[in-house]
Write a protein that holds these residues in place. Structure first.
Motif, PDB file in Angstrom:
ATOM      1  N   CYS A 103       0.329  -1.051  -0.324  1.00  0.00           N
ATOM      2  CA  CYS A 103      -0.400  -0.148   0.223  1.00  0.00           C
ATOM      3  C   CYS A 103       0.994   1.284   0.177  1.00  0.00           C
ATOM      4  N   MET A 104       0.921   1.627  -0.689  1.00  0.00           N
ATOM      5  CA  MET A 104       1.460   3.038  -1.229  1.00  0.00           C
ATOM      6  C   MET A 104       0.400   4.662  -1.580  1.00  0.00           C
ATOM      7  N   GLU A 105       1.270   5.340  -0.158  1.00  0.00           N
ATOM      8  CA  GLU A 105       0.147   6.870   0.150  1.00  0.00           C
ATOM      9  C   GLU A 105       0.367   7.808  -1.111  1.00  0.00           C
ATOM     10  N   VAL A 106      -0.608   8.251  -1.389  1.00  0.00           N
ATOM     11  CA  VAL A 106      -1.114   8.837  -2.488  1.00  0.00           C
ATOM     12  C   VAL A 106      -1.911  10.759  -1.827  1.00  0.00           C
ATOM     13  N   ASP A 107      -1.552  11.598  -2.486  1.00  0.00           N
ATOM     14  CA  ASP A 107      -1.925  12.908  -1.518  1.00  0.00           C
ATOM     15  C   ASP A 107      -3.599  13.044  -2.714  1.00  0.00           C
ATOM     16  N   ASP A 108      -3.942  12.914  -3.594  1.00  0.00           N
ATOM     17  CA  ASP A 108      -5.212  12.988  -3.985  1.00  0.00           C
ATOM     18  C   ASP A 108      -5.499  11.720  -5.000  1.00  0.00           C
ATOM     19  N   LEU A 151      -9.463  -1.976  -9.486  1.00  0.00           N
ATOM     20  CA  LEU A 151     -10.471  -3.224  -9.099  1.00  0.00           C
ATOM     21  C   LEU A 151     -11.402  -2.422  -8.133  1.00  0.00           C
ATOM     22  N   GLY A 152     -12.543  -2.181  -9.411  1.00  0.00           N
ATOM     23  CA  GLY A 152     -13.433  -1.148  -8.685  1.00  0.00           C
ATOM     24  C   GLY A 152     -13.786  -0.281  -9.303  1.00  0.00           C
ATOM     25  N   ALA A 153     -14.973   0.204  -9.668  1.00  0.00           N
ATOM     26  CA  ALA A 153     -15.271   1.679 -10.592  1.00  0.00           C
ATOM     27  C   ALA A 153     -14.862   2.908  -9.025  1.00  0.00           C
ATOM     28  N   GLU A 154     -15.063   2.847  -8.321  1.00  0.00           N
ATOM     29  CA  GLU A 154     -14.319   4.495  -7.353  1.00  0.00           C
ATOM     30  C   GLU A 154     -14.153   3.332  -6.040  1.00  0.00           C
ATOM     31  N   PRO A 155     -13.129   4.948  -6.078  1.00  0.00           N
ATOM     32  CA  PRO A 155     -12.301   4.651  -4.227  1.00  0.00           C
ATOM     33  C   PRO A 155     -12.920   3.940  -2.863  1.00  0.00           C
ATOM     34  N   LYS A 156     -12.741   3.390  -2.500  1.00  0.00           N
ATOM     35  CA  LYS A 156     -13.917   3.020  -1.215  1.00  0.00           C
ATOM     36  C   LYS A 156     -12.715   3.400  -0.134  1.00  0.00           C
ATOM     37  N   ILE A 157     -13.424   3.230   1.704  1.00  0.00           N
ATOM     38  CA  ILE A 157     -13.218   3.459   2.708  1.00  0.00           C
ATOM     39  C   ILE A 157     -12.275   1.741   2.696  1.00  0.00           C
ATOM     40  N   GLY A 158     -11.675   2.026   2.702  1.00  0.00           N
ATOM     41  CA  GLY A 158     -10.223   0.670   3.282  1.00  0.00           C
ATOM     42  C   GLY A 158     -10.124   1.021   5.085  1.00  0.00           C
ATOM     43  N   ALA A 159      -9.134  -0.136   4.940  1.00  0.00           N
ATOM     44  CA  ALA A 159      -8.787  -0.677   6.298  1.00  0.00           C
ATOM     45  C   ALA A 159      -8.345   0.296   7.693  1.00  0.00           C
ATOM     46  N   HIS A 160      -8.404   2.090   7.280  1.00  0.00           N
ATOM     47  CA  HIS A 160      -8.094   3.333   8.364  1.00  0.00           C
ATOM     48  C   HIS A 160      -8.155   3.884   7.856  1.00  0.00           C
ATOM     49  N   GLY A 161      -9.767   3.920   7.287  1.00  0.00           N
ATOM     50  CA  GLY A 161     -11.119   5.201   6.939  1.00  0.00           C
ATOM     51  C   GLY A 161     -10.088   5.799   5.922  1.00  0.00           C
ATOM     52  N   LYS A 162      -9.637   5.525   5.079  1.00  0.00           N
ATOM     53  CA  LYS A 162      -9.252   6.359   4.064  1.00  0.00           C
ATOM     54  C   LYS A 162      -9.783   6.178   2.624  1.00  0.00           C
ATOM     55  N   PRO A 163     -10.077   6.859   2.126  1.00  0.00           N
ATOM     56  CA  PRO A 163     -10.069   5.797   0.545  1.00  0.00           C
ATOM     57  C   PRO A 163      -8.637   5.760   0.271  1.00  0.00           C
ATOM     58  N   VAL A 164      -9.178   4.763  -0.834  1.00  0.00           N
ATOM     59  CA  VAL A 164      -8.035   3.587  -1.546  1.00  0.00           C
ATOM     60  C   VAL A 164      -8.485   3.265  -2.344  1.00  0.00           C
ATOM     61  N   MET A 165      -7.777   2.502  -3.769  1.00  0.00           N
ATOM     62  CA  MET A 165      -8.407   2.036  -5.120  1.00  0.00           C
ATOM     63  C   MET A 165      -6.703   0.527  -5.007  1.00  0.00           C
ATOM     64  N   PHE A 166      -7.669  -0.529  -5.015  1.00  0.00           N
ATOM     65  CA  PHE A 166      -6.393  -1.716  -5.547  1.00  0.00           C
ATOM     66  C   PHE A 166      -6.498  -1.082  -7.291  1.00  0.00           C
ATOM     67  N   LEU A 167      -5.024  -1.699  -7.877  1.00  0.00           N
ATOM     68  CA  LEU A 167      -4.581  -1.681  -8.843  1.00  0.00           C
ATOM     69  C   LEU A 167      -4.290  -2.815  -9.139  1.00  0.00           C
ATOM     70  N   VAL A 211       2.094  -7.516  -9.044  1.00  0.00           N
ATOM     71  CA  VAL A 211       1.860  -6.969  -7.665  1.00  0.00           C
ATOM     72  C   VAL A 211       0.959  -6.714  -7.090  1.00  0.00           C
ATOM     73  N   LEU A 212      -0.416  -6.214  -6.394  1.00  0.00           N
ATOM     74  CA  LEU A 212      -1.479  -6.222  -6.027  1.00  0.00           C
ATOM     75  C   LEU A 212      -0.851  -4.671  -5.320  1.00  0.00           C
ATOM     76  N   VAL A 213      -1.245  -3.769  -5.565  1.00  0.00           N
ATOM     77  CA  VAL A 213      -1.145  -2.502  -4.867  1.00  0.00           C
ATOM     78  C   VAL A 213      -2.505  -1.988  -4.832  1.00  0.00           C
ATOM     79  N   GLU A 214      -1.974  -1.204  -3.646  1.00  0.00           N
ATOM     80  CA  GLU A 214      -2.949  -0.479  -3.501  1.00  0.00           C
ATOM     81  C   GLU A 214      -2.974   0.218  -3.753  1.00  0.00           C
ATOM     82  N   LEU A 215      -3.237   2.163  -3.545  1.00  0.00           N
ATOM     83  CA  LEU A 215      -3.134   2.881  -3.250  1.00  0.00           C
ATOM     84  C   LEU A 215      -4.373   3.647  -1.836  1.00  0.00           C
TER      85      LEU A 215
END
Lengths: 161, 161
Positions: free
Chosen positions: A109-114, A130-146, A154-158
């Motif tokens: 999981c890598m962080e992005v500012d937007d 993976l998915g149409a829109e970012p969802k709220i992830g395990a840390h309560g912040k929007p995430v998206m998997f590539l 590699v399964l990459v989470e932003l």
């Protein structure tokens, strides 16, 4: 805008002598490695390895039913390892552990500012999400998997920082 | 000493309510995540993904014939991703890529302040090491790999900080 950005970024692909990315024009920025996620078949044993054998600080086990996992956070000096253990009948890591009964590295999981700009940008570069829109992830912040097929296996989470 | 340390550490395994490791008596300390290593089937494409799609700073490709890999270092704010591509006939990642043609996460490397003490300690906890003695790794520092079967399916590299 997204298209123009994509063009700029794709243009850089065609210039292999470029050593460093010039991201001054980019509307988003890649930041920290937030965590490495490891799927484990025995959460107590895995926790004991990091805590008792390697001497790391570890959290209590945190059940996250909405994500289908129980997590233990292993604190390293600069980032975290997250141990994932299946929770519930539709756990997203149950299939992974069926294929790898010993466990294994599940994603990074890598962080992005937007997150929205990042998602538009990677899609414009033909990286599937993976998915149409970012969802709220395990840390309560929007995430998206590539899609791993577009990220060297590699399964990459932003994650929105 | 090593035995007594091992006993202390194993003793902590038997106390599941211990949340944080008490490593004051330990002669070595776990530190930073030095890198996540990713084995890739196409080094240029993988470099372009991190540099041009994600906007990360990346190094030139560095051939390391003594380790059987060519490496590109991807700089994140707090750690590195190391892209590994096979070099030579006896590359240690050739078999990995045969099993995973898309590539994938190969190992994680964590820093320790005393590699000899760390190796004695993990062995005393019945974690197998790959090799008898630490060897000089890709960064010119002593390293030891731990057996994935004893680390939740993860190939763990310990590196002298």
């Amino acid at each position: 805008m997204a298209f123009r950005l994509a063009s700029n970024r794709l243009l850089r692909i065609a210039v292999p002598t470029t050593r460093f990315a010039s991201d001054k024009a980019a509307p988003w920025r890649l930041g920290r490695l937030n965590h490495v996620a490891v799927a484990v078949p025995d959460l107590q044993k895995a926790t004991a390895f990091y805590r008792d054998v390697l001497g790391a600080n570890v959290s209590d086990a945190v059940p996250l039913p909405e994500h289908g996992v129980t997590t233990v956070f292993v604190e390293l000096d600069n980032t975290k390892i997250e141990l994932l253990y299946p929770l519930g009948e539709k756990s997203p890591i149950a299939g992974f552990l069926k294929n790898k009964p010993d466990g294994g590295m599940h994603h990074i999981c890598m962080e992005v500012d937007d997150i929205q700009a990042a998602v538009e940008s990677v899609r414009a570069a033909n990286v599937r999400t993976l998915g149409a829109e970012p969802k709220i992830g395990a840390h309560g912040k929007p995430v998206m998997f590539l899609h791993p097929k577009d990220c060297d296996g590699v399964l990459v989470e932003l994650e929105q920082a």
